[in-house]
Design a protein around this motif. Structure first.
Motif, short mmCIF file in Angstrom:
data_model
loop_
_atom_site.label_atom_id
_atom_site.label_comp_id
_atom_site.label_asym_id
_atom_site.label_seq_id
_atom_site.Cartn_x
_atom_site.Cartn_y
_atom_site.Cartn_z
N PHE A 92 44.07 29.01 81.09
CA PHE A 92 43.85 27.90 79.91
C PHE A 92 42.55 27.16 80.05
CE2 PHE A 92 44.51 23.88 78.03
CZ PHE A 92 44.72 24.33 76.61
N PHE A 93 42.00 27.06 78.95
CA PHE A 93 40.57 26.56 79.10
C PHE A 93 40.28 25.70 77.75
CE2 PHE A 93 36.08 25.90 78.68
CZ PHE A 93 35.61 26.21 80.04
N GLU A 94 39.89 24.68 77.87
CA GLU A 94 39.87 23.63 76.83
C GLU A 94 38.21 22.88 76.76
OE1 GLU A 94 42.32 20.40 74.13
OE2 GLU A 94 42.82 20.62 76.17
N VAL A 95 37.70 23.11 75.53
CA VAL A 95 36.34 22.21 75.53
C VAL A 95 36.69 21.32 74.44
CG1 VAL A 95 34.20 22.78 74.50
CG2 VAL A 95 35.20 24.61 75.70
N ALA A 96 36.08 20.06 74.91
CA ALA A 96 36.17 18.93 73.85
C ALA A 96 34.77 18.38 73.73
CB ALA A 96 37.32 18.09 74.06
N ARG A 106 45.38 34.74 77.78
CA ARG A 106 44.44 33.78 78.30
C ARG A 106 44.24 32.87 76.70
NH1 ARG A 106 39.79 33.99 82.59
NH2 ARG A 106 41.72 33.37 84.07
N VAL A 107 44.13 31.66 76.90
CA VAL A 107 44.27 30.73 75.56
C VAL A 107 42.93 29.82 75.91
CG1 VAL A 107 45.18 29.31 74.06
CG2 VAL A 107 46.53 31.04 74.83
N ALA A 108 41.97 29.57 75.08
CA ALA A 108 41.13 28.65 74.90
C ALA A 108 41.10 27.73 73.62
CB ALA A 108 39.62 29.31 75.09
N ILE A 109 41.02 26.42 73.74
CA ILE A 109 40.92 25.49 72.69
C ILE A 109 39.81 24.98 72.58
CG2 ILE A 109 42.13 23.54 71.62
CD1 ILE A 109 44.61 24.29 72.96
N ILE A 110 38.92 25.02 71.27
CA ILE A 110 37.77 23.84 71.15
C ILE A 110 38.17 22.92 70.39
CG2 ILE A 110 35.40 24.12 70.43
CD1 ILE A 110 35.29 26.99 71.04
N ASP A 111 38.31 21.66 70.74
CA ASP A 111 38.76 20.71 70.16
C ASP A 111 37.21 20.18 69.56
OD1 ASP A 111 40.11 18.44 69.28
OD2 ASP A 111 40.69 17.79 70.92
N ASN A 112 37.39 19.16 68.42
CA ASN A 112 36.39 18.56 67.60
C ASN A 112 35.07 19.64 67.47
OD1 ASN A 112 36.86 16.63 70.25
ND2 ASN A 112 37.09 15.64 68.23
N ALA A 113 35.64 20.88 66.85
CA ALA A 113 34.86 22.08 66.77
C ALA A 113 33.67 21.86 65.87
CB ALA A 113 35.69 23.11 66.34
N LEU A 127 33.35 28.77 79.11
CA LEU A 127 34.09 29.28 78.10
C LEU A 127 34.06 30.93 78.06
CD1 LEU A 127 36.51 29.23 76.10
CD2 LEU A 127 35.19 28.65 74.23
N LEU A 128 32.77 31.08 77.81
CA LEU A 128 32.47 32.50 77.51
C LEU A 128 32.89 33.47 78.70
CD1 LEU A 128 29.18 32.43 75.31
CD2 LEU A 128 31.61 32.96 74.82
N GLU A 129 32.36 32.93 79.88
CA GLU A 129 32.80 33.41 81.37
C GLU A 129 34.30 33.58 81.56
OE1 GLU A 129 31.79 32.92 86.13
OE2 GLU A 129 31.02 31.59 84.48
N PHE A 130 35.02 32.62 81.14
CA PHE A 130 36.54 32.48 81.28
C PHE A 130 37.13 33.50 80.52
CE2 PHE A 130 40.34 31.07 78.79
CZ PHE A 130 41.20 31.04 79.60
N LEU A 131 36.61 33.67 79.54
CA LEU A 131 37.32 34.89 78.34
C LEU A 131 36.88 36.30 78.79
CD1 LEU A 131 36.58 33.22 75.02
CD2 LEU A 131 38.59 33.47 76.03
N GLN A 132 36.02 36.39 79.97
CA GLN A 132 35.64 37.89 80.27
C GLN A 132 36.92 38.28 81.18
OE1 GLN A 132 31.96 37.60 82.26
NE2 GLN A 132 30.71 37.11 80.39
N TYR A 133 37.77 37.62 81.69
CA TYR A 133 38.59 37.87 82.59
C TYR A 133 39.85 38.04 82.10
CZ TYR A 133 35.05 36.62 85.97
OH TYR A 133 33.75 36.43 86.63
N LYS A 134 40.68 39.00 82.90
CA LYS A 134 42.18 39.06 82.35
C LYS A 134 42.99 37.96 82.80
CE LYS A 134 41.89 44.25 82.24
NZ LYS A 134 42.31 45.57 82.92
N PRO A 135 44.19 37.89 82.18
CA PRO A 135 44.98 36.82 82.71
C PRO A 135 45.39 37.15 84.16
CG PRO A 135 45.67 37.48 80.54
CD PRO A 135 44.78 38.53 81.06
N GLN A 136 45.58 35.89 84.86
CA GLN A 136 46.09 35.85 86.21
C GLN A 136 47.35 35.70 86.17
OE1 GLN A 136 43.51 33.40 88.83
NE2 GLN A 136 41.69 33.61 87.57
N ILE A 137 48.11 34.82 85.70
CA ILE A 137 49.57 34.47 85.71
C ILE A 137 50.38 34.13 84.41
CG2 ILE A 137 49.10 33.28 88.02
CD1 ILE A 137 49.33 30.53 86.38
N SER A 138 49.72 34.46 83.60
CA SER A 138 50.16 34.18 82.00
C SER A 138 49.96 35.61 81.19
CB SER A 138 49.29 33.19 81.50
OG SER A 138 49.24 32.07 82.10
#
Length: 348
Positions: A82-86, A143-150, A129-140
């Motif tokens: 899980f990754f969140e950008v705000a 893989r989900v990323a939220i960009i708040d205040n987009a 975030l872009l690096e995070f999305l390159q990998y496969k899910p580890q335990i889930s």
């Protein structure tokens, strides 16, 4: 997979969007979404719930199990999938009397900070975030990323995201949250599945508050003051000072309208010395109260006390003048006290 009774207690409204997202959990028709709507309307809470369900390894009747590795780690903010950008207001450090070495056991004062001028999400926040999305899910499962205040994404940040939105990596979902979708790049928006979260009705918020806050005595008033925003309603239940402040601002406004000009001038002089955000907060509450008196016959909640002794037409003109002042209030070099006095002078 429908909205259940537990959901009805956790969430207020947005049944269509929630049911739609529940169907998406096991049958995604898109990998990139945008949830748009005002702050405190519930879109952020629903986005996190949607993310948890997407990631859960053992859904139970459409709900996250809360027991798998994904759920347990997500609850502790430790899930690697899980990754969140705000938007985080940048700060510039003022280094004063700093030493390279700290003495053991000595309390170190935090560095003085001042806000930087930038108010946008930059590329350097998107790169991880872009690096995070390159990998496969580890335990889930996903893989989900939220960009708040987009809507605060600057041009470079949007450009860096475009390829990912066009060709999202497998087993990944990207959720944008925006209060003003018109400020978000059209190129990005055109590639997202859009869900709009609108304000909730007075009756629905009132029922939700009664179910969740049975000991609160001010539920009808709070439901009305929440402006259709469940998050604001919940905050007013627990933040009694906030409710008292709103009542005080309303009283001062009604007293202001009934006062002779010399008393109005004293009050407005004091008010004009506040910062722009403080003045705007007060005037927005005044506008909310004026709106109530203009539409009182159609509002379920009835406010105690007598209405202002000015006509409906005068109230409408006052609302327009105050709305116009809010725009000017953000600029420097204007005499705010004089501007406010000119607005109220016409009602003496």
């Amino acid at each position: 997979m429908g909205v259940n009774s537990t959901d009805n207690k956790r969430f207020c409204g947005h049944e269509f969007n929630r049911e739609f997202l529940d169907k998406q959990v096991n049958n995604l028709t898109a990998q990139s979404f945008v949830f748009t709507g005002p702050e405190q309307v519930g879109r952020r809470l629903i986005a996190h719930d949607f993310a948890k369900k997407l990631m859960c390894n053992d859904l139970l009747k459409g709900e996250a199990c809360e027991n798998c590795a994904s759920c347990l780690s997500l609850n502790k903010n430790l899930n690697p999938d899980f990754f969140e950008v705000a938007f985080i207001e940048s700060v510039e450090e003022e280094i004063e009397n700093s030493d390279d070495e700290e003495k053991e056991g000595e309390e170190i004062a935090p560095p003085k900070r001042k806000p930087a001028e930038t108010k946008e999400i930059k590329v350097k926040q998107i790169e991880p975030l872009l690096e995070f999305l390159q990998y496969k899910p580890q335990i889930s499962r996903k893989r989900v990323a939220i960009i708040d205040n987009a809507e605060r994404l600057n041009i470079e940040a949007c450009s860096s995201l475009l390829k990912t939105v066009e060709e999202p990596p497998p087993d990944s979902v990207l959720i944008f949250l925006a209060t003003d979708i018109k400020r978000l790049s059209d190129t990005i928006v055109s590639r997202l599945l859009k869900l709009n979260f609108k304000e909730i009705s007075f009756k629905q918020i009132e029922s939700w508050l009664k179910e969740n806050y049975k000991n609160c005595k001010d539920i009808p008033e709070i439901a009305w003051r929440s402006r259709g925003l469940p998050g604001m309603a919940a905050n007013l239940v627990v933040n009694t000072d906030g409710l008292k402040w709103l009542r005080q601002v309303d009283k001062e406004f009604l007293d202001l309208l009934a006062s002779p000009f010399y008393k109005q001038s004293l009050f407005l002089d004091k008010m004009a010395k506040q910062n722009s955000s403080g003045i705007e907060k007060i005037i927005l509450e005044w506008l909310f109260l004026i709106k109530y008196y203009l539409e009182a016959s159609t509002v379920s909640f009835k406010l105690e006390g007598s209405r202002p002794k000015i006509t409906q037409k005068e109230l409408a003109v006052l609302a327009g003048d105050l709305s116009n002042f809010i725009d000017w209030n953000k600029r420097s070099g204007i005499n705010k006290r004089l501007w406010l006095e000119n607005i109220f002078l016409q009602y003496n």
